[in-house]
Design a protein around this motif. Structure first.
Motif, PDB file in Angstrom:
ATOM      1  N   ALA A 114      30.324  39.982  32.438  1.00 17.89           N
ATOM      2  CA  ALA A 114      30.062  39.467  31.097  1.00 17.89           C
ATOM      3  C   ALA A 114      31.013  40.057  30.070  1.00 17.89           C
ATOM      4  CB  ALA A 114      28.612  39.757  30.703  1.00 17.89           C
ATOM      5  N   TYR A 143      33.818  38.084  27.887  1.00 16.34           N
ATOM      6  CA  TYR A 143      33.696  37.987  26.431  1.00 16.34           C
ATOM      7  C   TYR A 143      34.962  38.477  25.739  1.00 16.34           C
ATOM      8  CZ  TYR A 143      28.629  37.597  27.311  1.00 16.34           C
ATOM      9  OH  TYR A 143      27.386  37.216  27.743  1.00 16.34           O
ATOM     10  N   THR A 181      23.504  33.567  35.110  1.00 13.16           N
ATOM     11  CA  THR A 181      24.672  34.346  34.701  1.00 13.16           C
ATOM     12  C   THR A 181      25.865  33.438  34.431  1.00 13.16           C
ATOM     13  OG1 THR A 181      23.935  36.244  36.018  1.00 13.16           O
ATOM     14  CG2 THR A 181      26.254  36.199  35.384  1.00 13.16           C
ATOM     15  N   ILE A 223      27.429  32.913  30.496  1.00  8.85           N
ATOM     16  CA  ILE A 223      28.785  33.374  30.161  1.00  8.85           C
ATOM     17  C   ILE A 223      29.734  32.197  29.942  1.00  8.85           C
ATOM     18  CG2 ILE A 223      30.757  34.736  30.951  1.00  8.85           C
ATOM     19  CD1 ILE A 223      28.739  36.506  32.478  1.00  8.85           C
ATOM     20  N   SER A 242      25.014  36.275  23.403  1.00  8.97           N
ATOM     21  CA  SER A 242      25.107  36.033  24.841  1.00  8.97           C
ATOM     22  C   SER A 242      24.945  37.335  25.614  1.00  8.97           C
ATOM     23  CB  SER A 242      26.454  35.386  25.172  1.00  8.97           C
ATOM     24  OG  SER A 242      26.526  35.021  26.529  1.00  8.97           O
ATOM     25  N   ILE A 248      22.347  38.189  28.656  1.00 13.32           N
ATOM     26  CA  ILE A 248      22.704  38.792  29.946  1.00 13.32           C
ATOM     27  C   ILE A 248      21.832  40.015  30.222  1.00 13.32           C
ATOM     28  CG2 ILE A 248      24.502  40.229  31.046  1.00 13.32           C
ATOM     29  CD1 ILE A 248      24.936  37.310  31.558  1.00 13.32           C
TER      30      ILE A 248
END
Length: 716
Positions: free
Chosen positions: A43, A47, A119, A123, A374, A378
Motif C-alpha cells: 500500500a 501510494y 487489498t 489500492i 485509503s 488498508i
C-alpha cells in the motif's frame, strides 16, 4: 524541464521495489503464513509512487492548475462559508470530512471474501479512480465559485440530466447522513467515555478557531500543539469520567443522542466555517492519522500473520454470512470509501473549494487526502484479517445465523468451514471486558478487536480492553466529522436547487436561506435517524441496504461531470483519466442495482425477498429477522421501498450518463456550441505553498510577501 538527480532516482527506485515486493508476496503466497507487513508495504509503496508521479501529471499537465488565479475563498471571502484557510488546516478538514464510517467498516465486511480482493480494489481503486475523482471535482468546483456537484451537472450537462443529478445527489446525501448518524448513535450509546471525549472536541475546536482568527492569526503550528494537548487530555479524562460519579451524566440513551446530534449538525452548518467546522476537523485529524500511523508501526513491529484466506469460497459462491452476493460486483460496492466514494465528491464541491487558498493545493488536498483515507481502509482490512476467522464470522454474521450462545455460534462457524471453540469465543469477549462479541455486526467492533490485538502486543496484553474501547471511540470521532461537514454540504446542495427557483438562495451565505435549508437538511436525516433508533426495521434501517449502491452511483455522477468538463474545456485527449473509472463504476453499480432488484436469490434481490415474506404472511408464518406479524409487514414494505429506490436511482444515473455522452459528442462535432460556466480569471494576491512543505521558490515568494500586507488567510 527539470531532470531527476541520481539521489532522487535511487530513492524512488527503493520505494518502487518495496511496493513491488509487497504485491509479489501477497499475490504468490498460497497455503503459507503471510505477514500483514507485506500488505502495508504494498500500500505505502503504491501510494508514494502514485502521488509523486500520477497526481503531479494530472494536476500540472491535464488540469494545468494556476497559482496566479484567485480562488473563490480569496475573491468572495465573507467569513461565513468563503474563507481562505491555511492549507494544513484545510487538509485536516477535508480528510476528516471524507473519512467517515466507510474506510473503517467497508473493508472489515469485505474481508469475508478474503484479504486479497479488498487489498487490490482499495489500492488500485484509490490511485486510478477515487483520488482522481476527488482532485478533479475539487479543481472544477474551485473554478466555479465552489458550486455543488449537482449544480455543476445542471450548468454543464443541461437542465434534464442536471435535474436528475441534482435530485439523485441530494436524495443520496440524506441517506448517507442518516446512516452515518446511526453508526455514531450505536457507537456512543451508553458510553460515557466516548461521549465525554467527543463532546470536548467542540469547545477545544471553538478555542482553536478564535485563536487562529483573532488571538494569533496564522500561528497554525502553535495552535496545533495546544489543540492536540487538550485532545489527549480529553481522551484520558474520558476514562476518568467513565469511572467516576459523572458517568451517569454522560451515559446517554440512543434517543437523547439523536436530539444532540441533530442540534449539533444544525449549529455546525450555520456557524462561520472558521469558528467550529474547520478547526474541529483539523483537530480530529491528528487523532485519526496518529492512530493509523501507530497501527502501521505496530504491524511492522509485531509482524502479525494474516489469518484470513487470500480468497475465500464465499467469493465465488456468493452465500457469505456477512453479506450475500458474489465478489463481482459486491466487493466493489461494500468497499467504497478508501477506494472510490461519491460522498467525497460532495465535500470536494462543498466546503473545501470555498476555503482553498491556491489552485495548486488541489493536488495535496484532493488526491493526498484520499490516499490518506485509503491507508485507513488498508489498516481496517489488516485488523479484520489478523484475527481468528472463526471469531470474525461469529462477530459479523447476524444473530439469526450464529445464534445467541457461544455453543450455537461455534457450531454455526463450523458450518462456514472454520473452527473456533465456545471457550475461545467466551475468552475473546472477556479479554476486552464485553459480555459477548456474538453478532456485533457493522464492522466497528471487529476493527476494534484487531486494533486491540496489535496495540496490546506492543504495550502488553493487560491493556487489550483499553485499546478495544479506545478504538470504538476513535471510530465514533471519525464518523462525526463527516456528519457535520456533510450537513453543511447538504445545505449548499439544497440552496443550489432552490436558487434555480428563487434567486436569493443562490447566495449561500444569505442568512434566512442558510437557516431554512440547514433546518430542512437536519430535519430530513434527523427524522430517518429518530425512527431508525426507535424501530429496528424502520427509518434509516429501511434505507441501510441501499447505502453502498447509492454511494457508488453518486460517484458515477461525479465522474460523468468530470469527464464532460474535461471534454468541454479542451482536454479531450485526457478524458480517459475520468472516463475509464466512470465506465468501470457504471458497470459495477448498474450490475449491482440490477441484481438487487431482479435477483432470484432472496438474500440479494429486494423483490424476491418481498415475495417470500408476503407468501409467509399469507400462510400466517413469521420469518427472521421479523419477530411478529407487524415486523413481517415492515419487511415487505422495506423490500418494496428499497427495490423501487434502487431502480429509480439507477435510472437517474443512466439519464445523467446518457446526457453527458450527448453533450460530449456535440462538443466534439461543434466545439463553438459549448459554453463553460467557469468564473472569469482574477489575479491572485495570496502567496501560499502548494504542498505541506514550501519549496525553495515558495519560501522566496513568502519572504518577499512578508514585507507587504498579508493576504487573507495567508500564513508562512
Amino acid at each position: 524541464m527539470r531532470t531527476a538527480n541520481p539521489k532522487s532516482i535511487a530513492l524512488w527506485s527503493v520505494v518502487a521495489l518495496v511496493g513491488a515486493a509487497g504485491w509479489t508476496v501477497l499475490a504468490l503466497s498460497r497455503d503459507e503464513e503471510v505477514s500483514a507487513a507485506w500488505m502495508v508495504a504494498a500500500a505505502l509503496g503504491s501510494y508514494a509512487i502514485a502521488y509523486r508521479f500520477y497526481s503531479k501529471f494530472i494536476a500540472y499537465k491535464v488540469l494545468k492548475v494556476d497559482k496566479r488565479r484567485a480562488t473563490p475563498a480569496e475573491r468572495l471571502d465573507n467569513g461565513i462559508d468563503y474563507h481562505p484557510t491555511d492549507r494544513r488546516v484545510l487538509l485536516g478538514h477535508h480528510f476528516a470530512a471524507i473519512a467517515g464510517a466507510g474506510p473503517l467498516v467497508g473493508p472489515v465486511l469485505a474481508a469475508q471474501m478474503g484479504y486479497l480482493p479488498g487489498t487490490i480494489w482499495i489500492i488500485a481503486g484509490v490511485i486510478f479512480a477515487g483520488a482522481v475523482q476527488d482532485m478533479v471535482v475539487l479543481f472544477f468546483s474551485t473554478r466555479r465559485d465552489g458550486r455543488s456537484l449537482g449544480q455543476m451537472a445542471r450548468d454543464e450537462i443541461g437542465p434534464f440530466g442536471g435535474a436528475a443529478a441534482l435530485f439523485a445527489a441530494f436524495a443520496i446525501m440524506i441517506i448517507l447522513l442518516g446512516v452515518l448518524a446511526l453508526v455514531i448513535v450505536n457507537a456512543l450509546a451508553e458510553s460515557p467515555w466516548g461521549t465525554f471525549s467527543i463532546a470536548m472536541t467542540i469547545p477545544i475546536a471553538l478555542f482553536m478557531g478564535f485563536y487562529l482568527r483573532i488571538l494569533r492569526p496564522g500561528r497554525v503550528s502553535e495552535v496545533s500543539l495546544i489543540g492536540v494537548s487538550l485532545l489527549l487530555f480529553a481522551l484520558i479524562a474520558g476514562r476518568w469520567v467513565a469511572e467516576s460519579s459523572w458517568a451517569e451524566a454522560f451515559t446517554l440513551a440512543p434517543s437523547t443522542l439523536v436530539i444532540w446530534l441533530v442540534a449539533y449538525g444544525f449549529i455546525a452548518s450555520i456557524l462561520p466555517v472558521w469558528m467550529l467546522l474547520a478547526p474541529r476537523d483539523y483537530l480530529s485529524t491528528f487523532m485519526k492519522i496518529g492512530t493509523i500511523v501507530l497501527l502501521a508501526l505496530g504491524v511492522i513491529i509485531t509482524l502479525p500473520t494474516l489469518k484470513m484466506d487470500p480468497v475465500t469460497d464465499f467469493a465465488s459462491r456468493g452465500d457469505g454470512p456477512v453479506f450475500a452476493g458474489s465478489l463481482f460486483p459486491f466487493v466493489f460496492i461494500t468497499i467504497a470509501c478508501g477506494a472510490l466514494s461519491g460522498f467525497h465528491a460532495l465535500i470536494s464541491s462543498g466546503t473545501t473549494p470555498k476555503m482553498i487558498q491556491k489552485e495548486t493545493q488541489v493536488r495535496m488536498i484532493g488526491y493526498g487526502s484520499m490516499l490518506m483515507e485509503s491507508a485507513v481502509a488498508i489498516m481496517a482490512l489488516v485488523a479484520a484479517s489478523i484475527i481468528d476467522p472463526g471469531l470474525y464470522f461469529a462477530m459479523n454474521a447476524p444473530a439469526g445465523v450464529v445464534g445467541d450462545t457461544v455453543q450455537e455460534a461455534s457450531k454455526a462457524v463450523a458450518g462456514f468451514g472454520y473452527t473456533i471453540s465456545p471457550e475461545d469465543l467466551a475468552q475473546a469477549a472477556k479479554n476486552v471486558e464485553e459480555s459477548s462479541l456474538l453478532s456485533r455486526t457493522g464492522g466497528a467492533p471487529t476493527l476494534a478487536i484487531g486494533v486491540s490485538e496489535i496495540f496490546s502486543k506492543v504495550t502488553g496484553g493487560s491493556l487489550k480492553a483499553f485499546w478495544y474501547h479506545f478504538a470504538i471511540m476513535f471510530e465514533a470521532l471519525f464518523i462525526l466529522t463527516a456528519l457535520d461537514a456533510g450537513t453543511r454540504v447538504g445545505r449548499f446542495m439544497l440552496q443550489d436547487m432552490l436558487g434555480n427557483v428563487y434567486k436569493p438562495f443562490k447566495n449561500i451565505s444569505w442568512k434566512p436561506g442558510l437557516v431554512i435549508t440547514s433546518a430542512v437538511v437536519t430535519g430530513l436525516w434527523g427524522y430517518f435517524l429518530w425512527v431508525g433508533v426507535h424501530e429496528p426495521l424502520g427509518g434509516i434501517n429501511q434505507l441501510f441496504p441501499i447505502f453502498g449502491i447509492a454511494n457508488q452511483l453518486l460517484a458515477a455522477v461525479a465522474l460523468a461531470v468530470c469527464t464532460t468538463l474535461l471534454v468541454k474545456s479542451g482536454r479531450l485527449k485526457w478524458a480517459w483519466i475520468t472516463g475509464i473509472p466512470l465506465a468501470w463504476d457504471a458497470t459495477v453499480t448498474l450490475t449491482a442495482s440490477w441484481q438487487k432488484v431482479f435477483s432470484s436469490d432472496p438474500r440479494v434481490g429486494f423483490f424476491k425477498q418481498r415475495s417470500i415474506y408476503q407468501d409467509a404472511i399469507d400462510d400466517g408464518k413469521v420469518l427472521p429477522p421479523a419477530k411478529s406479524m407487524d415486523d413481517m409487514h415492515t419487511v415487505v414494505t422495506n423490500s418494496t421501498v428499497d427495490g423501487v429506490l434502487s431502480a429509480a436511482l439507477a435510472l437517474l444515473i443512466v439519464i445523467v450518463i446518457a446526457d453527458a455522452i450527448r453533450i460530449c459528442v456535440r462538443h466534439v462535432r461543434d466545439p463553438l456550441s459549448s459554453k463553460l460556466s467557469e468564473a472569469p480569471f482574477v489575479e491572485s494576491k495570496t502567496v501560499a505553498p502548494a504542498g505541506l512543505f514550501a519549496t525553495k521558490e515558495e519560501k522566496a515568494e513568502l519572504a518577499a510577501a512578508s514585507t507587504a500586507p498579508a493576504a487573507p488567510g495567508d500564513s508562512s
